[in-house]
Every structure is written in C-alpha cells, then in structure tokens.
Design an enzyme around this catalytic site. Structure first.
Site, PDB file in Angstrom:
ATOM      1  CD  GLU A   1      32.797  47.175  57.864  1.00  0.00           C
ATOM      2  OE1 GLU A   1      32.693  46.449  56.854  1.00  0.00           O
ATOM      3  OE2 GLU A   1      32.281  48.308  57.940  1.00  0.00           O
TER       4      GLU A   1
ATOM      5  CD  GLU B   1      30.157  43.547  56.430  1.00  0.00           C
ATOM      6  OE1 GLU B   1      30.586  44.194  55.429  1.00  0.00           O
ATOM      7  OE2 GLU B   1      29.736  44.100  57.462  1.00  0.00           O
TER       8      GLU B   1
END
Length: 619
Positions: free
Chosen positions: A181, A265
């Site tokens: 991320e 995710e």
C-alpha cells in the site's frame, strides 16, 4: 532378495510419481494467472499465523479449504521475528512461519506471501521493530542507507526460512508482494518528492529480487493510488475495488494494457478500534460482490477471511486528527467469514455455497467451548509493591520508552517535590494513556484518544507526583508512522512551569506474567493492582473471559498474555484458546490499571461480546 529389490523399486516409483505430481508451475503471462500452463483464478483468504495459536493453524486452514478457497495470503511481521536488534526467532510457537506454510500446502492451499517490510495490518508499528527508532539517521519507509540496510537484513533472514517453499522448489508460495500500500503513503507524504518515493520503493523491490525470490511479484494499492504504488515488473492489484470496469481500466494502464485482474484486499468486514462502534457487513453484500468477481474472472483475496486475535501487545493504532490515536482492539474478528474463535458464520456458509465444488471438503467441527466456574482471585497486590523492587532510571527530564530501551507495556514516572505547586498539569506529549497520582491518591486519567492532555493538580509540600503511562500500540497507518515514540515525549508542565530534576522512571514492560507468590494483599480502590488466582480443569476448551466488571488492563493465562481489555468496548470479552489451558491447575494474572473496586472473581461465558460500546464517563 528379488522381493526386496522389487519392493524397493516400487517404493522408488511411488516417490518419483508423487514428486512429479507435486511439481507445479505458476506464472503471469498473456493476461492470465497460469497454473501448470492453464488459466487459474485465485480464490484466496487472508489469515495471519501470528494471530492464531499454533495448535489451531491446521483447523483454520481446513476451514478455509472447506469454504471453497484455493489459497491463503499472509503478511510477515518483521517485529514479530526480530525480537531484539539482530536476534531472530522464526521457530518458537506462533513464529514458525515455515511450518504454517507447509501446513497450508498439506491442506491443499497455495500461499501468497506479503513480507512488507511495512504491513499495516492494525499491527504494532505496522510490523516495524520499535528499536529502529533508536538507529541514528534512520528514516522509516524512506530512501536512506540505515533503513535499507535494516530491510535487507530482514529480507535475508526471511528468505532463508521460505526459499525452498516457493512453487519453483515444490512449495506452495505462488506470489510475493513488493512493499505494501505504498501509494497511500505517497499520497499522505506529499512533502516528499514522488521521484524520491519511487527510489525507495524500487530499492526495496530490488532487494526482494536480489535475495532470490523467483515467483511472480505484485503490488497492492487502492485503484486511485497506482501512480505512487505500482512497480515495474510487479502486477498491480487493487484493494477494495468493487467496480469491475474501473479495476480493469486501471490495471491495464499500469500493466501494459492487460490483466490478470485481482483485488488483493477484498473486505468482507472491517477493522475495529476501542471506543468506536463495531463495523459489520451483511452476508448478502459480501456474496453479491464475490459473485461479480467470479463472473468476470477477477481473482480476489478476502481481507480477512479469519482475523484471529491481537494477543499480547501486538495491536497497533490508526491516527486521525479527531483523536490523535485510534488504538486497535485485542479482538481482530473483523466480522470475517470465520469468527475470531474459528467458527463458521452465516457469512461463511453463504460464501461456501457459491465457492464450493464437488471436491470441496466438509466443514471441520468446532473446537469445544467450555465455561469455567467463577475463578477466585486470591492475591491482590498494589503495583507500587512491584515498583519498589525495580531500580529506577533517574534523569532531569522524563525519558521515552525508546530512550529507556523498552518497547511495550508501562512506565511509572515519579517526581518528588520539596515545594508545593498547583495549577494545570499539561502532558501534551502523552503517548498514550496515563493515570496521575499525588501522594498515592488518584487525581486524573489522561488519554490521547480523547485528547485529554491536562488536568488541575495540587501538589503539597514534600509530596510525590506519580504518572503511570501505558503504550496502547504504535501507529500502523498514515504519515505519523515516523512519530511513534511512547511514554512522555514532551516536557511536563505545571502552572506554566517545566518540571525538571530527578525524574525517576520504573520500567514495567510486562513481557512475562509477574510472580505474586511472595507478595501480601495490599490492593486498594483507585490504585493500579495485580490480581492472581488459580483454577482446576478436568477438560479443556475455548472460552471467553467476561471483562464487563473490569476497567482497563491485560490478562495472563498460564504465563501467556492474551491481550488488552478496556471497559469502553465495544469488546467486552477476551478470547481464551483452549489449547493454552491444561487439565489440572491453571493460573491467571490480571493487571488492572483503574481498579475502581476490589475484584474477587473473574467469570467466563460461552460467546464473545464484541459490540457493546460504553464510552468513558465525561467523554
């Protein structure tokens, strides 16, 4: 002799055949994931080895397989394995990552490895060892020599554990993530040039390649953050993206105009903070989105399919301007398809219906659940009695946990005054929670979450000011990750005057359960207290400690820290795995910080309480 020879030949043939059957290939090519050269859709679930007791690993992986999944994804937590500078543990109990991966393969699951070095994950410091903050010239998550030397050492230790578990070596690891991320961090740290961010992420990615990882790489970011997070040579995947068209457009833009397409995710629930409502998502919502992915050949990874528990001091914290810190709960249930205790939920059953095939195994039985008769607490000791046996560090100004070379737990700050003083006590640098005492009497609770950094105080002649400070978990997400010292990190001010000279600091890391056998019962209301008791069992099973009558603290069972509790909720129970209980005598130790009333017993119940929010009085 001929029979022996034929038997040996037959055994060799079986071994050769089994080896040939196990050898597989995995690649990203021509817009597809290819398993043994054929298009393959990844149906994965995130599940972290460190959040599940090792004896339950196989059961939880079997639960995933029975849900219809074909892969498990896991972060690797750097600070879980580098227990002190240069000291590594990949073998003890829950730390045995290689064993977890091997069990996954035995249960028919591929493995997606997410080594960070930053993982977020609502985990203490986002996975970084706290002591990195003591390294000169170290800038976490930045392109600097000290930091990159540390990441290289970590990756090297990790690779030695998993190198033979890649699919290229006959293992189950099919992909490895580069950083994590990073696009979010780039967006938050606009004070750093994009080119410098890119130099850092490229350097870390190169380290992963240089140490020997040879399976495909991927990155994981929000679809609007690929500019900062995507890496050449790694497949970009989009976290939380429900719009199939948008997903394909953004992946195509950063992946040479082609797939494969994956949501690394996919959130079937959400993370939880103390003092905030428990977020939930209906089974219907999760099933509907899953079906979209199935129909459009989009691979996915449920984050989380099973959350587990932030045992000990492993929970982290988020940062926002409203609260300064949002500490994560002990329970990491996440409203996931598999509950914290490993149970199949309605969400699990609904997803299994659309994911299972004729080869999907049956759902394994639950671990037995028991209640324990009320546990009598026979010992109750004022924390000051333990403090009296600790040699303090004495300095002119309060030191942080890091300056004291302490990672977790508590520090008791004490200052003797020879002259009276009164007015506003200011602890602008409180990290994170403190109870203030004057001559042993409780004066106030200060709390970073509620931004309560001051109180009125009156210190008489020849009196002692005590401030017992708790580290509630280092920030794991956001730009504040580089501002993660704990304790008292700024001057202590009373009535506008900075208080210096002979501050005593007593370290209480609570790394092991305190032994109270030699102490007398000295506990009083509104004083920090340690309780101890024992109980006998004829059978073991999972249970839940009922903490609704308690204030704030931690619990040890048979020497294991099972986590924090706090009356604000929404979590009001602590999950106690049966595998950590034993037939015969068991011990419990509770550190209760607030101790508004003297406790005599602790109770257990059969089901968890995770949605009972009770804000602090006056907040």
């Amino acid at each position: 002799m001929k029979k022996v020879y034929l038997a040996l030949l037959f055994t060799f043939f079986l071994l050769f055949t089994a080896s040939a059957q196990q050898k597989q290939t995995f690649a990203i090519k021509d817009g597809n994931f290819l398993l043994d050269g054929k298009p393959f859709q990844i149906h994965s679930g995130e599940m972290h080895y460190s959040r599940i007791p090792q004896p339950y690993w196989r059961h939880r992986l079997q639960m995933m397989k029975a849900m219809g999944l074909n892969a498990v994804a896991t972060y690797v937590f750097w600070n879980y394995h580098e227990v002190s500078p240069g000291v590594w543990d990949f073998k003890t109990g829950n730390k045995n990552l290689a064993e977890y991966i091997k069990i996954a393969q035995e249960e028919g699951l591929f493995v997606i490895l997410r080594p960070g070095p930053y993982v977020c994950a609502e985990w203490e410091f986002g996975g970084y060892p706290w002591f990195l903050q003591n390294v000169p010239n170290m800038v976490i998550r930045g392109n600097n020599a000290a930091y990159l030397a540390a990441t290289k050492a970590y990756f090297s230790e990790l690779y030695n554990q998993v190198k033979d578990l890649q699919i290229t070596k006959g293992g189950p690891i099919i992909m490895v993530q580069g950083e994590n991320e990073f696009g979010s961090y780039v967006a938050q740290r606009k004070d750093i040039a994009l080119a410098d961010h890119k130099k850092y992420s490229a350097a870390v990615f190169q380290q992963l390649k240089d140490i020997g990882f040879e399976v495909p790489f991927f990155t994981s970011d929000g679809s609007w953050l690929f500019e900062g997070g995507a890496l050449p040579g790694a497949l970009p995947t989009a976290n939380g993206e429900s719009d199939i068209k948008k997903l394909k457009e953004v992946v195509n833009k950063f992946n040479n105009g082609e797939g494969p397409y994956m949501v690394a995710e996919f959130y079937p629930g959400w993370l939880d903070h103390w003092a905030e409502p428990f977020p939930t998502q209906t089974p219907e919502e999760t099933v509907r989105q899953t079906q979209k992915y199935l129909d459009n050949q989009v691979s996915f990874n449920y984050y989380m399919v099973h959350g587990g528990t932030n045992f000990g001091f492993t929970s982290g914290a988020n940062y926002d301007k409203e609260h300064d810190i949002q500490p994560d709960m002990t329970s990491y249930d996440y409203d996931a398809p598999i509950s914290e205790a490993g149970w199949a939920t309605p969400k699990y059953n609904a997803l299994r219906e659309i994911l299972k095939t004729d080869k999907t195994p049956n759902v394994p039985a639950r671990t037995p659940v028991i209640t324990i008769p009320n546990i009598t607490l026979t010992t109750a000791v004022d924390l000051a009695d333990l403090k009296s046996k600790i040699t303090p560090v004495i300095e002119d100004n309060p030191l942080t946990f890091e300056q004291l070379n302490q990672g977790d737990g508590y520090v008791w700050y004490s200052k003797k005054f020879t002259q009276p003083i009164s007015g506003k006590l200011e602890l602008k640098g409180l990290r994170d929670y403190a109870i203030v005492y004057v001559n042993g009497k409780k004066v106030a609770e200060l709390n970073r979450y509620y931004k309560k950094y001051d109180c009125e105080i009156e210190v008489p002649f020849n009196a002692t000011l005590d401030i017992v400070v708790e580290n509630m978990g280092r920030i794991n997400y956001g730009s504040q990750i580089n501002d993660n010292n704990k304790g008292i990190v700024s001057p202590v001010i009373i009535n506008g005057e900075t208080i210096t000279g002979d501050w005593k600091m007593y370290q209480l890391p609570m790394a092991v359960a305190p032994d109270l056998m030699s102490y007398k019962n000295t506990a009083k209301p509104n004083r920090p207290t340690l309780y101890q008791g024992s109980f006998n069992l004829t059978k073991t099973g999972d249970t839940f400690l009922d903490m609704r009558d308690w204030g704030k603290g931690i619990v040890f069972i048979n020497g294991i820290n099972i986590g924090r509790y706090w009356s604000v909720g929404p979590q009001q129970t602590l999950y106690l795995p049966g595998c950590w209980l034993k037939k015969g005598k068991n011990t419990i130790v509770i550190f209760e910080q607030k101790n508004e009333t003297i406790q005599k017993v602790i109770k257990t119940i059969l089901t968890p309480i995770l949605e009972d929010l009770k804000p602090e009085k006056g907040q």
